[in-house]
Motif scaffolding. Structure first.
Motif, PDB file in Angstrom:
ATOM      1  N   LEU A  24       0.762  -1.149  -0.058  1.00 51.57           N
ATOM      2  CA  LEU A  24       0.395  -0.045  -0.187  1.00 51.57           C
ATOM      3  C   LEU A  24       0.750   1.182  -0.539  1.00 51.57           C
ATOM      4  N   SER A  25       0.666   2.151  -1.092  1.00 52.62           N
ATOM      5  CA  SER A  25       1.190   3.337  -1.176  1.00 52.62           C
ATOM      6  C   SER A  25      -0.014   4.957  -0.986  1.00 52.62           C
ATOM      7  N   SER A  26       0.337   5.181   0.121  1.00 57.92           N
ATOM      8  CA  SER A  26      -0.788   6.842   0.082  1.00 57.92           C
ATOM      9  C   SER A  26       0.162   7.776   0.583  1.00 57.92           C
ATOM     10  N   GLU A  27      -0.510   8.875   0.107  1.00 56.82           N
ATOM     11  CA  GLU A  27      -0.353  10.229   0.651  1.00 56.82           C
ATOM     12  C   GLU A  27      -1.683  11.031   1.025  1.00 56.82           C
ATOM     13  N   ASP A  28      -1.901  10.262   1.159  1.00 53.80           N
ATOM     14  CA  ASP A  28      -3.900  11.430   2.062  1.00 53.80           C
ATOM     15  C   ASP A  28      -4.104  10.806   3.232  1.00 53.80           C
ATOM     16  N   GLY A  29      -3.738  12.170   4.255  1.00 60.54           N
ATOM     17  CA  GLY A  29      -3.212  11.799   5.709  1.00 60.54           C
ATOM     18  C   GLY A  29      -4.243  10.739   6.452  1.00 60.54           C
ATOM     19  N   ALA A  30      -5.709  10.684   6.130  1.00 59.67           N
ATOM     20  CA  ALA A  30      -7.128  10.262   6.361  1.00 59.67           C
ATOM     21  C   ALA A  30      -6.868   8.827   5.992  1.00 59.67           C
ATOM     22  N   VAL A  31      -6.023   8.378   4.899  1.00 57.57           N
ATOM     23  CA  VAL A  31      -5.561   7.273   5.114  1.00 57.57           C
ATOM     24  C   VAL A  31      -4.337   6.382   5.994  1.00 57.57           C
ATOM     25  N   ILE A  32      -3.424   7.139   5.761  1.00 58.22           N
ATOM     26  CA  ILE A  32      -2.372   7.050   6.927  1.00 58.22           C
ATOM     27  C   ILE A  32      -3.043   7.044   7.936  1.00 58.22           C
ATOM     28  N   ALA A  33      -4.306   7.608   8.380  1.00 58.63           N
ATOM     29  CA  ALA A  33      -4.160   7.962   9.712  1.00 58.63           C
ATOM     30  C   ALA A  33      -4.992   6.901  10.122  1.00 58.63           C
ATOM     31  N   ALA A  34      -5.610   6.596   9.454  1.00 57.11           N
ATOM     32  CA  ALA A  34      -6.412   5.095   9.087  1.00 57.11           C
ATOM     33  C   ALA A  34      -6.122   3.830   9.622  1.00 57.11           C
ATOM     34  N   GLU A  35      -4.470   3.649   8.565  1.00 57.77           N
ATOM     35  CA  GLU A  35      -3.122   2.014   8.618  1.00 57.77           C
ATOM     36  C   GLU A  35      -2.757   2.474   9.694  1.00 57.77           C
ATOM     37  N   LEU A  36      -2.441   4.054  10.323  1.00 61.58           N
ATOM     38  CA  LEU A  36      -2.104   3.352  11.696  1.00 61.58           C
ATOM     39  C   LEU A  36      -2.911   3.213  12.227  1.00 61.58           C
ATOM     40  N   ALA A  37      -3.448   3.361  13.017  1.00 54.22           N
ATOM     41  CA  ALA A  37      -4.402   3.647  13.719  1.00 54.22           C
ATOM     42  C   ALA A  37      -4.966   2.286  13.912  1.00 54.22           C
ATOM     43  N   ALA A  38      -4.809   1.310  12.886  1.00 52.24           N
ATOM     44  CA  ALA A  38      -5.388  -0.027  12.717  1.00 52.24           C
ATOM     45  C   ALA A  38      -4.391  -0.827  13.017  1.00 52.24           C
TER      46      ALA A  38
END
Length: 195
Positions: A24-38
């Protein structure tokens, strides 16, 4: 811009480079936050204030970000805070880079708020390596015991607030695993450092 790459720690198939093929690769802050929170990590984007003076010392940096410091400390977990500022002319930049590039853990959470520049947090969680490029305005929280390393690059330029629940500050336990050598860095290590 903030960025997340998630890699598998499994060895690549013959002829493939695991590190070059993120799951997975993303620069979207919401995606980054969700993936890390998981995965039990914290990531937030906060507004960063105006530019710091070139010669700003720790006291000036802490004063400029008193509101953000109060916000974190109001949660009651991190009574100690300092600021780290490294530039490309820092006399110990190469030694510090190599030290931070060794996989390690901490007995406490590692919480950083980037107020200038960038740094690459690499987190070894289970069968994954998460690479989080933190830039100005990024807050990252890594739970105690998480295997990780950090790359500030060959010519570092970053300032970050560091929050601790240990008055001794940054204390690492190195794992001895060479996993960090198998994943991309901000830029390549000089030949002398890798030999």
């Amino acid at each position: 811009m903030s960025r997340l790459h998630i890699h598998s720690v499994h060895p690549p198939a013959p002829g493939q480079d695991t590190a070059a093929m993120p799951l997975l690769s993303s620069e979207d802050g919401a995606v980054i936050a969700a993936e890390l929170a998981a995965r039990g990590l914290r990531f937030e984007r906060w507004p960063a204030r105006g530019e710091l003076a070139e010669g700003a010392d720790q006291e000036a940096i802490l004063s400029a970000y008193a509101g953000e410091i109060a916000r974190i400390q109001s949660q009651g977990r991190y009574p100690t805070v300092d600021a780290i500022r490294l530039g490309p002319d820092h006399p110990e930049r190469q030694a510090l880079r190599l030290k931070f590039l060794a996989e390690h853990t901490h007995a406490e959470d590692e919480v950083r708020f980037f107020v200038e520049g960038q740094g690459l947090f690499c987190l070894h969680i289970g069968e994954e390596v998460l690479q989080v490029l933190c830039t100005r305005g990024d807050l990252i929280g890594v739970p105690a015991g998480t295997r990780h390393w950090f790359d500030m690059g060959a010519a570092p330029r970053f300032t970050a607030l560091r929050f601790f629940d240990n008055p001794e500050g940054w204390v690492a336990q190195f794992t001895g695993d060479d996993i960090a050598s198998r994943y991309p860095l901000l830029d390549p290590l000089p030949e002398a450092a890798t030999a």
